[in-house]
Design a protein around this motif. Structure first.
Motif: not given
Length: 270
Positions: A89-90, A96-98, A102-104
């Protein structure tokens, strides 16, 4: 018509290839020891016997190991669904760029073989004082890249206007997540819960490394104790293995309508 018939034949062949090893396991568990390695091999037992099941039930404390495994699988599954849903969800709705980085990084973990991260994960669990604890099995297994990806892709299909309307009405972020977003993602949550429970029930390598007390063994580690240094009592190991898969069979029978009816494309964008 011919194409449909050929596709049906291919599916039946694939189903038979998957079913045959399980069928062989079940039928072999009903054979006496003298028939297991007789040549030529036969699929059906000449003498049907349940003696191996009786011996397996006497040698293995299934009540204890079922309880340990059920605790690990259930707690991990609940936490996996909640954490993966919140993370997805976040990643889907916050800007946000970070978060993209984080997802990658989370997706990159799928490219690492499990053996590569076993050693550093074990060191962390040991230093946290969780060695030989069921919590030491549960905590590293909570966050899965598969679960995060499934929820992120689904939540990206939910209109942002729905969330904005809830915020205008005074709903807090946790309320939006638990009362609106999570119920919408019920098919994804159920699918992930089924897979997660199965993964944790069949997990072997990590519990083998973390657990040392036989009273805390999970089922798969306990079955490993049936394998001796020089020989294997197949007449006990095969029935014990069949008993170990019965809870998963029951889980499938209870949840099959969710598996077969879930829209697996609901979380994917066109």
């Amino acid at each position: 018509m011919a194409q449909s018939l050929s596709s049906t034949v291919v599916l039946w062949v694939l189903a038979a290839l998957f079913i045959f090893p399980v069928l062989w396991l079940v039928l072999s568990s009903l054979k006496p020891g003298g028939e297991l390695f007789r040549y030529p091999l036969t699929i059906l037992p000449d003498t049907w016997t349940f003696d191996g099941y009786a011996r397996a039930w006497e040698r293995v404390d299934f009540a204890l190991y079922f309880r340990n495994t059920a605790v690990v699988a259930t707690v991990t599954t609940v936490l996996t669904v909640l954490v993966s849903a919140a993370t997805g969800y976040a990643l889907a709705k916050y800007r946000a760029r970070w978060l993209s980085v984080l997802f990658m990084c989370i997706l990159a973990t799928t490219m690492l073989p499990t053996e590569v991260i076993l050693s550093p994960t074990f060191v962390v669990i040991r230093d946290l004082g969780l060695y030989d604890q069921l919590a030491g099995i549960i905590i590293p297994s909570i966050l899965t890249a598969t679960g995060v990806f499934m929820f992120r892709q689904f939540f990206r299909t939910v209109p942002d206007e729905l969330i904005e309307a809830a915020r205008i009405d005074g709903a807090r972020e946790l309320s939006i997540f638990f009362r609106i977003m999570l119920p919408l993602a019920k098919p994804i949550a159920i699918t992930l819960a089924i897979f997660s429970f199965q993964w944790r029930w069949n997990d072997y390598i990590w519990p083998l490394l973390v657990l040392g007390d036989p009273d805390k063994f999970t089922l798969q580690v306990a079955l490993r104790s049936l394998i001796g240094a020089e020989n294997i009592d197949w007449t006990v190991l095969l029935p014990a293995s069949v008993i170990s898969i019965l809870p998963l069979l029951a889980l499938f029978l209870v949840t099959q309508r969710y598996i077969l009816s879930s829209d697996l494309n609901s979380g994917l964008k066109d």
